[in-house]
Scaffold this active site. Structure first.
Site, PDB file in Angstrom:
ATOM      1  N   SER A 120       0.824  -1.208   0.000  1.00 26.18           N
ATOM      2  CA  SER A 120       0.000   0.000   0.000  1.00 26.18           C
ATOM      3  C   SER A 120       0.859   1.259   0.000  1.00 26.18           C
ATOM      4  O   SER A 120       0.325   2.351  -0.109  1.00 26.18           O
ATOM      5  CB  SER A 120      -0.919  -0.006   1.218  1.00 26.18           C
ATOM      6  N   GLU A 153      -5.318  -0.187  -7.778  1.00 30.05           N
ATOM      7  CA  GLU A 153      -4.354   0.844  -8.180  1.00 30.05           C
ATOM      8  C   GLU A 153      -3.168   0.088  -8.794  1.00 30.05           C
ATOM      9  O   GLU A 153      -2.608  -0.801  -8.143  1.00 30.05           O
ATOM     10  CB  GLU A 153      -3.944   1.593  -6.900  1.00 30.05           C
ATOM     11  N   ASN A 191      -3.061   6.243  -0.717  1.00 36.76           N
ATOM     12  CA  ASN A 191      -2.630   6.529   0.653  1.00 36.76           C
ATOM     13  C   ASN A 191      -1.961   7.888   0.806  1.00 36.76           C
ATOM     14  O   ASN A 191      -1.914   8.432   1.909  1.00 36.76           O
ATOM     15  CB  ASN A 191      -1.738   5.405   1.177  1.00 36.76           C
TER      16      ASN A 191
HETATM   17  N1  CAA Z   1     -15.320  -9.058   3.471  1.00 35.19           N
HETATM   18  C1  CAA Z   1     -16.251  -9.319   2.538  1.00 35.19           C
HETATM   19  N2  CAA Z   1     -17.412  -8.645   2.436  1.00 35.19           N
HETATM   20  C2  CAA Z   1     -17.634  -7.662   3.340  1.00 35.19           C
HETATM   21  C3  CAA Z   1     -16.727  -7.336   4.339  1.00 35.19           C
HETATM   22  C4  CAA Z   1     -15.521  -8.081   4.396  1.00 35.19           C
HETATM   23  N3  CAA Z   1     -14.576  -7.842   5.310  1.00 35.19           N
HETATM   24  N4  CAA Z   1     -17.234  -6.321   5.066  1.00 35.19           N
HETATM   25  C5  CAA Z   1     -18.428  -6.019   4.551  1.00 35.19           C
HETATM   26  N5  CAA Z   1     -18.658  -6.819   3.493  1.00 35.19           N
HETATM   27  C6  CAA Z   1     -19.845  -6.858   2.667  1.00 35.19           C
HETATM   28  C7  CAA Z   1     -20.988  -7.291   3.519  1.00 35.19           C
HETATM   29  O1  CAA Z   1     -21.052  -8.709   3.597  1.00 35.19           O
HETATM   30  C8  CAA Z   1     -22.167  -6.690   2.800  1.00 35.19           C
HETATM   31  O2  CAA Z   1     -22.616  -7.564   1.801  1.00 35.19           O
HETATM   32  P1  CAA Z   1     -24.063  -8.222   1.935  1.00 35.19           P
HETATM   33  O3  CAA Z   1     -24.873  -7.395   1.003  1.00 35.19           O
HETATM   34  O4  CAA Z   1     -23.844  -9.604   1.521  1.00 35.19           O
HETATM   35  O5  CAA Z   1     -24.494  -8.092   3.365  1.00 35.19           O
HETATM   36  C9  CAA Z   1     -21.602  -5.434   2.140  1.00 35.19           C
HETATM   37  O6  CAA Z   1     -20.183  -5.548   2.202  1.00 35.19           O
HETATM   38  C10 CAA Z   1     -22.017  -4.200   2.860  1.00 35.19           C
HETATM   39  O7  CAA Z   1     -21.691  -4.386   4.232  1.00 35.19           O
HETATM   40  P2  CAA Z   1     -22.600  -3.922   5.425  1.00 35.19           P
HETATM   41  O8  CAA Z   1     -24.029  -3.875   4.982  1.00 35.19           O
HETATM   42  O9  CAA Z   1     -22.249  -4.717   6.628  1.00 35.19           O
HETATM   43  O10 CAA Z   1     -22.103  -2.487   5.805  1.00 35.19           O
HETATM   44  P3  CAA Z   1     -21.973  -1.173   4.950  1.00 35.19           P
HETATM   45  O11 CAA Z   1     -23.045  -0.991   3.959  1.00 35.19           O
HETATM   46  O12 CAA Z   1     -21.759  -0.151   5.988  1.00 35.19           O
HETATM   47  O13 CAA Z   1     -20.615  -1.363   4.120  1.00 35.19           O
HETATM   48  C11 CAA Z   1     -18.294  -1.198   3.910  1.00 35.19           C
HETATM   49  C12 CAA Z   1     -19.442  -1.759   4.732  1.00 35.19           C
HETATM   50  C13 CAA Z   1     -18.340  -1.764   2.493  1.00 35.19           C
HETATM   51  C14 CAA Z   1     -17.020  -1.634   4.583  1.00 35.19           C
HETATM   52  C15 CAA Z   1     -18.447   0.378   3.855  1.00 35.19           C
HETATM   53  O14 CAA Z   1     -18.581   0.895   5.153  1.00 35.19           O
HETATM   54  C16 CAA Z   1     -17.286   1.056   3.201  1.00 35.19           C
HETATM   55  O15 CAA Z   1     -17.194   1.130   1.982  1.00 35.19           O
HETATM   56  N6  CAA Z   1     -16.337   1.595   4.022  1.00 35.19           N
HETATM   57  C17 CAA Z   1     -15.133   2.223   3.536  1.00 35.19           C
HETATM   58  C18 CAA Z   1     -14.107   1.160   3.216  1.00 35.19           C
HETATM   59  C19 CAA Z   1     -12.840   1.738   2.684  1.00 35.19           C
HETATM   60  O16 CAA Z   1     -12.645   2.945   2.575  1.00 35.19           O
HETATM   61  N7  CAA Z   1     -11.898   0.849   2.347  1.00 35.19           N
HETATM   62  C20 CAA Z   1     -10.603   1.244   1.894  1.00 35.19           C
HETATM   63  C21 CAA Z   1      -9.655   1.190   3.054  1.00 35.19           C
HETATM   64  S1  CAA Z   1      -8.091   1.800   2.590  1.00 35.19           S
HETATM   65  C22 CAA Z   1      -7.324   0.494   1.907  1.00 35.19           C
HETATM   66  O17 CAA Z   1      -7.776  -0.617   1.861  1.00 35.19           O
HETATM   67  C23 CAA Z   1      -6.003   0.811   1.315  1.00 35.19           C
HETATM   68  C24 CAA Z   1      -4.866   0.746   2.177  1.00 35.19           C
HETATM   69  O18 CAA Z   1      -3.813   0.589   1.631  1.00 35.19           O
HETATM   70  C25 CAA Z   1      -4.879   0.970   3.640  1.00 35.19           C
END
Ligand code: CAA
Length: 286
Positions: A120, A153, A191
């Site tokens: 990342s 990315e 990031n």
């Molecule tokens: N693995 C697989 N599927 C997942 C999951 C996981 N860990 N967490 C959530 N999901 C799925 C759920 O199962 C759900 O699917 P269903 O329709 O089957 O229920 C779907 O995602 C939506 O989840 P929820 O309804 O529980 O919750 P939500 O609508 O609040 O969405 C979220 C959860 C998708 C995580 C949303 O809050 C979100 O998009 N958050 C931001 C995430 C983000 O910014 N990620 C990037 C992080 S930075 C990175 O990764 C880069 C780095 O280098 C650090």
């Protein structure tokens, strides 16, 4: 160039496990490697659970889930990765560990096989320098949770071959993702932009500008973020956020990227976020 059919994933944690699941769902034969048999078993159990959920939600049929499982192999023998057209590394974010993994992959795989890293923030050129094939080394940065997030990315190192870039873009798209390019500078785009925003939210909290739930509420409702920056920090892991800030500070040679003292303090206290049950917020289950 032949299309990619066999994918090797090194590391079976949240990122490696997610990448393997998405690859196998897309029809690719996928081998997940980890040194720890426990980690591999947890990865398989997570896949089973998520695939069962996908069937329940009618996103795939029971037959498709069965076929996806059949395409997944879980191994602790590194040599089992030898047939991979591409190896995607998703181990701990530590340059020395990555260098070791890439040197070993370079020995194991034939010259035409591609070595990708899910780093990342670490330089692709630096990782490629651990191999004798820098032109076949590339960054393929997925986002957490991998099955849900649409972006990959794609980062070329200094020597990455154009043909390798195109094959990786095609692979990401065949996995249902959108591939977007970034250059090999610390933190790439994602990031470089996301982490300073998260860090600034810690400063706002530390300086008493607002309480964490208000900082997050303001950013969620005012900017339409799915999670506020402090909740997202817990989700990613506070140790990971602090580490990425340090990589930005080193890589961009600028101390303004250093982690906020409050972020560091929480990490020191072992409050790492969701994975330890407590970070900025309390995630302990009743
Ligand atoms: N693995 C697989 N599927 C997942 C999951 C996981 N860990 N967490 C959530 N999901 C799925 C759920 O199962 C759900 O699917 P269903 O329709 O089957 O229920 C779907 O995602 C939506 O989840 P929820 O309804 O529980 O919750 P939500 O609508 O609040 O969405 C979220 C959860 C998708 C995580 C949303 O809050 C979100 O998009 N958050 C931001 C995430 C983000 O910014 N990620 C990037 C992080 S930075 C990175 O990764 C880069 C780095 O280098 C650090």
């Amino acid at each position: 160039m032949p299309t990619i059919k066999n994918v090797g994933v090194i590391g079976s944690g949240q990122m490696g496990g997610g990448i393997a699941q998405v690859a196998a769902t897309a029809g690719l034969n996928t081998t997940v490697f980890d040194t720890s048999a426990d980690a591999i078993a947890r990865c398989q159990a997570t896949h089973d659970k998520l695939l069962a959920r996908a069937v329940e939600k009618e996103r795939m049929t029971a037959d498709e889930a069965k076929a996806t499982k059949a395409r997944l192999s879980y191994v602790t023998d590194f040599n089992a990765l030898s047939g991979s057209d591409i190896a995607i590394e998703a181990v701990v974010e530590d340059s020395a560990v990555k260098a070791k993994v890439f040197a070993a992959l370079d020995e194991l795989l034939t010259a035409d096989q591609i070595l990708a890293t899910n780093t990342s923030s670490i330089s692709i050129t630096e990782i490629a320098a651990a191999t004798k094939r820098p032109e076949r080394v590339i960054g393929m940065h997925f986002f957490y949770p991998v099955p849900v997030m649409k972006l990959v990315e794609v980062i070329n190192g200094l020597a990455t071959d154009k043909d390798v870039t195109q094959r990786v873009i095609d692979l990401a798209e065949s996995m249902g993702k959108t591939a977007l390019p970034a250059n090999d500078r610390a933190g790439f785009v994602s990031n470089r932009v996301l982490m300073p925003m998260i860090n600034e939210a810690f400063y706002a909290w530390m300086e008493g500008v607002a309480q964490p739930e208000h900082i997050d509420g303001i950013m969620k409702l005012g900017c339409n973020f799915p999670m506020g920056p402090l909740r997202l920090a817990d989700f990613i892991g506070l140790d990971t956020c602090a580490h990425i800030m340090d990589v930005l500070a080193e890589g961009l040679n600028n101390d303004r990227y250093r982690p906020c003292p409050l972020l560091r303090q929480l990490v020191t206290a072992g409050r790492l976020g969701d994975k330890t049950g407590r970070g900025v917020f309390d995630h302990a289950r009743a």
